[in-house]
Write a protein that holds these residues in place. Structure first.
Motif, short mmCIF file in Angstrom:
data_model
loop_
_atom_site.label_atom_id
_atom_site.label_comp_id
_atom_site.label_asym_id
_atom_site.label_seq_id
_atom_site.Cartn_x
_atom_site.Cartn_y
_atom_site.Cartn_z
N LEU A 85 0.83 -1.21 0.00
CA LEU A 85 0.00 0.00 0.00
C LEU A 85 0.86 1.26 0.00
O LEU A 85 0.57 2.22 -0.73
N GLY A 86 1.91 1.26 0.84
CA GLY A 86 2.77 2.44 0.94
C GLY A 86 3.46 2.74 -0.38
O GLY A 86 3.57 3.90 -0.79
N ARG A 87 3.92 1.69 -1.04
CA ARG A 87 4.61 1.86 -2.33
C ARG A 87 3.66 2.44 -3.37
O ARG A 87 4.00 3.37 -4.10
N ALA A 88 2.44 1.86 -3.43
CA ALA A 88 1.45 2.36 -4.40
C ALA A 88 1.11 3.82 -4.11
O ALA A 88 1.01 4.65 -5.03
N CYS A 89 0.96 4.16 -2.84
CA CYS A 89 0.63 5.56 -2.47
C CYS A 89 1.76 6.49 -2.88
O CYS A 89 1.52 7.56 -3.46
N ALA A 90 3.01 6.07 -2.59
CA ALA A 90 4.15 6.94 -2.89
C ALA A 90 4.25 7.17 -4.40
O ALA A 90 4.39 8.31 -4.86
N ALA A 91 4.15 6.08 -5.18
CA ALA A 91 4.27 6.21 -6.63
C ALA A 91 3.14 7.08 -7.19
O ALA A 91 3.36 7.93 -8.07
N HIS A 92 1.93 6.90 -6.68
CA HIS A 92 0.78 7.67 -7.18
C HIS A 92 0.95 9.16 -6.89
O HIS A 92 0.71 10.01 -7.76
N LEU A 93 1.38 9.48 -5.67
CA LEU A 93 1.53 10.91 -5.33
C LEU A 93 2.66 11.56 -6.12
O LEU A 93 2.56 12.72 -6.50
N VAL A 94 3.73 10.79 -6.38
CA VAL A 94 4.79 11.33 -7.25
C VAL A 94 4.22 11.64 -8.63
O VAL A 94 4.47 12.70 -9.20
N SER A 95 3.38 10.72 -9.14
CA SER A 95 2.80 10.94 -10.47
C SER A 95 1.89 12.16 -10.49
O SER A 95 1.64 12.74 -11.54
N LYS A 96 1.38 12.56 -9.33
CA LYS A 96 0.52 13.76 -9.24
C LYS A 96 1.32 15.02 -8.94
O LYS A 96 0.75 16.09 -8.72
N GLY A 97 2.65 14.88 -8.83
CA GLY A 97 3.50 16.07 -8.68
C GLY A 97 3.89 16.42 -7.25
O GLY A 97 4.54 17.44 -7.02
N PHE A 98 3.51 15.60 -6.28
CA PHE A 98 3.89 15.89 -4.89
C PHE A 98 5.37 15.57 -4.67
O PHE A 98 5.95 14.74 -5.39
N THR A 99 5.95 16.19 -3.66
CA THR A 99 7.28 15.80 -3.19
C THR A 99 7.07 14.70 -2.16
O THR A 99 6.42 14.91 -1.13
N VAL A 100 7.61 13.52 -2.46
CA VAL A 100 7.31 12.36 -1.61
C VAL A 100 8.59 11.76 -1.05
O VAL A 100 9.52 11.44 -1.79
N PHE A 101 8.62 11.62 0.27
CA PHE A 101 9.67 10.88 0.95
C PHE A 101 9.07 9.54 1.38
O PHE A 101 7.99 9.50 1.97
N GLY A 102 9.79 8.46 1.06
CA GLY A 102 9.30 7.13 1.41
C GLY A 102 10.31 6.42 2.28
O GLY A 102 11.51 6.49 2.02
N THR A 103 9.84 5.76 3.31
CA THR A 103 10.78 5.10 4.22
C THR A 103 10.74 3.59 4.07
O THR A 103 9.75 3.01 3.65
N SER A 104 11.87 3.01 4.46
CA SER A 104 12.00 1.56 4.48
C SER A 104 13.22 1.24 5.34
O SER A 104 14.09 2.09 5.52
N ARG A 105 13.27 0.00 5.83
CA ARG A 105 14.52 -0.40 6.49
C ARG A 105 15.60 -0.64 5.44
O ARG A 105 16.76 -0.63 5.76
#
Ligand SMILES: NC(=O)c1ccc[n+]([C@@H]2O[C@H](COP(=O)([O-])OP(=O)(O)OC[C@H]3O[C@@H](n4cnc5c(N)ncnc54)[C@H](OP(=O)(O)O)[C@@H]3O)[C@@H](O)[C@H]2O)c1
Length: 270
Positions: free
Chosen positions: A17-37
């Motif tokens: 879910l987090g990956r899909a959200c991050a990719a979608h918001l990037v495609s809409k032009g947002f600045t997105v920081f995504g975390t992972s271990r």
């Protein structure tokens, strides 16, 4: 500020879910920081941040790293999570604590670091990814449900605490989705060969796995998150996923307890 200039921080953006959200918001032009271990696993355009939500220092360092690159954090999405499965009787306190460390205290740690940032900037949105299991207690996922019920309670209380600061708290309650959640689920040690619950646990787990493998597309959650970010006045909670699952949860306040328990028992072949 135009919505697309907003800065969004999503925990657990390497998968599902987090990956899909991050990719979608990037495609809409947002600045997105995504975390992972393992932050190398981010989708294109998402700025990777190393984070283990169970570690205080890691959370502080992650927020510092975001603020070194962006002047503000408009939206925090507490999405990182995992599931522990097994009978309550056979779950050790350590196994239970692990569940809460990730799903509950992880979100709390992020909130505590980011609320001062949002108060300072005069606004913000915190979106906590709960679950339909945070509204109905699921058999053999008692600790998972409990961690999400706890997150729901935190969110409702926090919404009121933060109202004067123009910070809204929103809960998203997904049904079953196809993600790495199923593969990452931890079955408690004693449940592997349980003489008491063995067959019922195995049947219920099989049902969960099959529902998740046939679950909805994470893109649905991504589109919902986008709508929540754009909403002038977002609700406290949103359900997302299969109609039948959302319907059962919606019916809950109107169903006699006995009927609800019978329905759940038959659904999970218990
Ligand atoms: N899939 C479903 O059916 C479903 C249904 C309802 C609710 N949810 C909720 O949705 C959220 C996302 O789950 P998902 O289904 O997308 O599962 P997933 O594919 O397994 O993704 C989980 C994410 O959480 C991260 N994560 C796990 N433990 C972490 C930790 N200790 N510190 C930092 N990050 C951690 C993982 O990142 P790394 O491993 O890369 O660190 C990964 O990016 C969870 O909160 C889950 O409870 C899922």
């Amino acid at each position: 500020m135009p919505d697309t200039k907003k800065v969004v921080l999503i925990t657990g953006a390497s998968s599902g879910l987090g990956r899909a959200c991050a990719a979608h918001l990037v495609s809409k032009g947002f600045t997105v920081f995504g975390t992972s271990r393992q932050p190398a696993e981010m989708p294109a355009g998402v700025q990777p941040i190393a984070l283990d939500v169970t570690n205080d220092v890691s959370v502080e360092q992650a927020v510092t790293a975001v603020l070194a690159k962006a002047p503000r954090i408009d939206v925090l999405v507490n999405n990182a999570g995992m599931g522990v499965a097994g009978s309550l009787e056979e779950t050790t306190i350590e196994e239970a604590k692990r569940q809460f460390e990730v799903n509950f205290f992880g979100a709390m740690r992020l909130c505590q670091q980011i609320i001062p940032v949002m108060r300072g900037q005069g606004n913000g949105r915190i979106v906590n990814i709960s679950s339909l299991a945070g509204t109905i207690g699921l058999p053999f996922q008692a600790l998972y449900s409990a961690s999400k019920f706890a997150l729901e309670g935190l969110s409702e209380a926090l919404r009121l605490e933060l109202e004067p600061f123009n910070i809204q708290v929103i809960v998203v309650q997904p049904g079953d989705f196809r993600t790495r959640f199923t593969a990452s689920r931890r079955v408690v040690a004693a449940a592997q060969h349980s003489p008491v619950y063995g067959p019922r646990f195995a049947t219920a787990l099989q049902r969960y796995v099959s529902e998740e493998n046939n679950g909805a597309d994470p893109q649905l959650v991504a589109e919902l998150l986008h709508r929540i970010i754009l909403a002038r006045s977002p609700r406290l909670s949103y359900r997302v996923g299969a109609w039948s699952q959302r319907f059962l949860v919606g019916l809950r306040p109107f169903l006699p307890d006995k009927l609800l328990i019978r329905l759940l028992a038959s659904y999970y072949n218990l």
